[in-house]
Design a protein around this motif. Sequence first.
Motif, PDB file in Angstrom:
ATOM      1  N   THR A 135      10.027  -1.990  -1.449  1.00  0.00           N
ATOM      2  CA  THR A 135      10.476  -0.389  -1.421  1.00  0.00           C
ATOM      3  C   THR A 135       9.587   0.395  -2.290  1.00  0.00           C
ATOM      4  N   PHE A 136       8.826   1.332  -1.889  1.00  0.00           N
ATOM      5  CA  PHE A 136       7.983   2.345  -2.612  1.00  0.00           C
ATOM      6  C   PHE A 136       7.888   3.561  -1.934  1.00  0.00           C
ATOM      7  N   ASP A 137       7.392   4.700  -2.503  1.00  0.00           N
ATOM      8  CA  ASP A 137       7.086   5.878  -2.015  1.00  0.00           C
ATOM      9  C   ASP A 137       5.992   6.522  -2.977  1.00  0.00           C
ATOM     10  N   LEU A 138       4.848   6.707  -2.135  1.00  0.00           N
ATOM     11  CA  LEU A 138       3.573   7.122  -2.953  1.00  0.00           C
ATOM     12  C   LEU A 138       3.470   8.542  -3.080  1.00  0.00           C
ATOM     13  N   GLY A 139       4.230   9.379  -2.553  1.00  0.00           N
ATOM     14  CA  GLY A 139       4.359  10.696  -2.828  1.00  0.00           C
ATOM     15  C   GLY A 139       2.883  11.186  -1.895  1.00  0.00           C
ATOM     16  N   ARG A 140       2.911  12.683  -1.861  1.00  0.00           N
ATOM     17  CA  ARG A 140       1.809  13.273  -0.780  1.00  0.00           C
ATOM     18  C   ARG A 140       0.380  13.146  -1.635  1.00  0.00           C
ATOM     19  N   TYR A 141      -0.670  13.145  -1.096  1.00  0.00           N
ATOM     20  CA  TYR A 141      -1.839  13.235  -1.502  1.00  0.00           C
ATOM     21  C   TYR A 141      -2.867  13.655  -0.371  1.00  0.00           C
ATOM     22  N   ALA A 142      -3.903  13.909  -0.783  1.00  0.00           N
ATOM     23  CA  ALA A 142      -4.993  14.844   0.105  1.00  0.00           C
ATOM     24  C   ALA A 142      -5.912  13.726   0.474  1.00  0.00           C
ATOM     25  N   ARG A 143      -6.897  14.369   1.370  1.00  0.00           N
ATOM     26  CA  ARG A 143      -7.776  13.732   1.809  1.00  0.00           C
ATOM     27  C   ARG A 143      -8.681  13.160   0.870  1.00  0.00           C
ATOM     28  N   GLY A 144      -9.483  11.907   0.839  1.00  0.00           N
ATOM     29  CA  GLY A 144     -10.341  11.357  -0.259  1.00  0.00           C
ATOM     30  C   GLY A 144      -9.686  10.697  -1.090  1.00  0.00           C
ATOM     31  N   LYS A 145      -8.214  10.969  -1.153  1.00  0.00           N
ATOM     32  CA  LYS A 145      -7.615  10.092  -2.286  1.00  0.00           C
ATOM     33  C   LYS A 145      -7.071   8.703  -1.731  1.00  0.00           C
ATOM     34  N   SER A 146      -6.750   8.095  -2.840  1.00  0.00           N
ATOM     35  CA  SER A 146      -6.173   6.786  -2.135  1.00  0.00           C
ATOM     36  C   SER A 146      -5.085   6.134  -3.320  1.00  0.00           C
ATOM     37  N   LYS A 147      -3.849   5.429  -2.809  1.00  0.00           N
ATOM     38  CA  LYS A 147      -2.870   4.853  -3.661  1.00  0.00           C
ATOM     39  C   LYS A 147      -2.807   3.300  -3.216  1.00  0.00           C
ATOM     40  N   SER A 148      -2.098   2.725  -3.961  1.00  0.00           N
ATOM     41  CA  SER A 148      -2.187   1.181  -3.852  1.00  0.00           C
ATOM     42  C   SER A 148      -0.753   0.747  -4.144  1.00  0.00           C
ATOM     43  N   VAL A 149      -0.334  -0.278  -3.674  1.00  0.00           N
ATOM     44  CA  VAL A 149       0.891  -1.183  -3.804  1.00  0.00           C
ATOM     45  C   VAL A 149       0.535  -2.682  -3.654  1.00  0.00           C
ATOM     46  N   ARG A 150       1.085  -3.272  -4.645  1.00  0.00           N
ATOM     47  CA  ARG A 150       0.949  -4.845  -4.771  1.00  0.00           C
ATOM     48  C   ARG A 150       2.277  -5.419  -4.165  1.00  0.00           C
ATOM     49  N   PHE A 151       2.158  -6.345  -3.507  1.00  0.00           N
ATOM     50  CA  PHE A 151       3.146  -7.089  -2.586  1.00  0.00           C
ATOM     51  C   PHE A 151       3.533  -8.234  -3.211  1.00  0.00           C
ATOM     52  N   ASP A 152       4.693  -8.693  -3.776  1.00  0.00           N
ATOM     53  CA  ASP A 152       5.099  -9.725  -4.519  1.00  0.00           C
ATOM     54  C   ASP A 152       6.057 -10.538  -3.879  1.00  0.00           C
ATOM     55  N   ARG A 153       6.648 -10.122  -2.898  1.00  0.00           N
ATOM     56  CA  ARG A 153       7.551 -10.972  -2.029  1.00  0.00           C
ATOM     57  C   ARG A 153       7.224 -11.180  -0.747  1.00  0.00           C
ATOM     58  N   PRO A 154       7.676 -12.350  -0.132  1.00  0.00           N
ATOM     59  CA  PRO A 154       7.437 -12.440   1.606  1.00  0.00           C
ATOM     60  C   PRO A 154       8.358 -11.778   1.993  1.00  0.00           C
ATOM     61  N   GLY A 155       7.794 -11.494   3.304  1.00  0.00           N
ATOM     62  CA  GLY A 155       8.783 -10.430   4.203  1.00  0.00           C
ATOM     63  C   GLY A 155       8.154  -9.639   5.076  1.00  0.00           C
ATOM     64  N   VAL A 156       8.617  -8.712   5.993  1.00  0.00           N
ATOM     65  CA  VAL A 156       8.279  -7.849   6.631  1.00  0.00           C
ATOM     66  C   VAL A 156       8.443  -6.511   6.132  1.00  0.00           C
ATOM     67  N   VAL A 157       7.371  -5.517   5.859  1.00  0.00           N
ATOM     68  CA  VAL A 157       7.513  -4.256   5.546  1.00  0.00           C
ATOM     69  C   VAL A 157       6.911  -3.325   6.559  1.00  0.00           C
ATOM     70  N   GLN A 158       7.892  -2.423   6.977  1.00  0.00           N
ATOM     71  CA  GLN A 158       7.533  -1.340   7.837  1.00  0.00           C
ATOM     72  C   GLN A 158       7.097  -0.105   6.874  1.00  0.00           C
ATOM     73  N   VAL A 159       6.021   0.529   7.140  1.00  0.00           N
ATOM     74  CA  VAL A 159       5.495   1.703   6.584  1.00  0.00           C
ATOM     75  C   VAL A 159       5.536   2.955   7.377  1.00  0.00           C
ATOM     76  N   PHE A 160       5.732   3.939   6.651  1.00  0.00           N
ATOM     77  CA  PHE A 160       5.896   5.306   7.448  1.00  0.00           C
ATOM     78  C   PHE A 160       5.270   6.475   6.549  1.00  0.00           C
ATOM     79  N   CYS A 161       5.097   7.484   7.172  1.00  0.00           N
ATOM     80  CA  CYS A 161       4.719   8.771   6.461  1.00  0.00           C
ATOM     81  C   CYS A 161       5.806   9.710   6.397  1.00  0.00           C
ATOM     82  N   ASP A 162       6.087  10.446   5.238  1.00  0.00           N
ATOM     83  CA  ASP A 162       7.416  11.289   5.239  1.00  0.00           C
ATOM     84  C   ASP A 162       7.004  12.512   5.876  1.00  0.00           C
ATOM     85  N   ILE A 163       5.830  12.778   6.100  1.00  0.00           N
ATOM     86  CA  ILE A 163       5.219  14.311   6.602  1.00  0.00           C
ATOM     87  C   ILE A 163       5.254  13.979   8.264  1.00  0.00           C
TER      88      ILE A 163
END
Length: 230
Positions: A135-163
Amino acid sequence: MTSVIERVGHRIPGSAVALFCVAATCPLAFTAPAPGSIRGRVTVSDYRVTVEPRPMPSSLGGTHAPRPVELRPAVVYLESAPRGAFERDDARATMDQRNETFVPHVLAITVGTTVDFPNSDVIFHNVFSLSKAKTFDLGRYARGKSKSVRFDRPGVVQVFCDIHSHMSAYILVFSHRYFSVTDAEGRYALEGVPSGAYTVVVWHEGAVRETRAVIVPATGNAAVADFAIR
């Protein structure tokens, strides 16, 4: 204690023992089974999906580039990996945000991998997941920016955009390396699989679609397993 040579010599003539072990470097006659592979093709009736552009309030007045046809691959993996196959990786992977689409739509990684989520669009994006495995929420960010997440548990993670509600993707996290994402022709390959009996699983768009028992021969040859799913 009787040595290996004495035990062998007790059963075969002395001359044969001499030929059998002329020097201390002579190994016992044993050949380990060669690792093999499982290969095949997954045919999906709805393999490619066209997604129409959907103007959002955040991008009104902007120029909408036509979005390409999305590739919806399958992931093929071993239900139970061979003993000692657990892996924790410190690798990095990328899931881009481009033309209001997550690219790739499906990403398969090992536990410990860090995924970068760059924003390549001219508009803001947000990346989040409420999945049990992460479970994570990277917040809003603009073009050219990048954020990252480390995945420490096996499983299926579905990803969405809040906007942008039409944006979604999947990240499959494995504790072993015996998995493969199908290519543009639906082909896959699980390499370096020790000989034995396995259950091969086909996952597609959020669910397991088929499982099948497959035997990898001790000769190291490839086992072939084709699947057709809807």
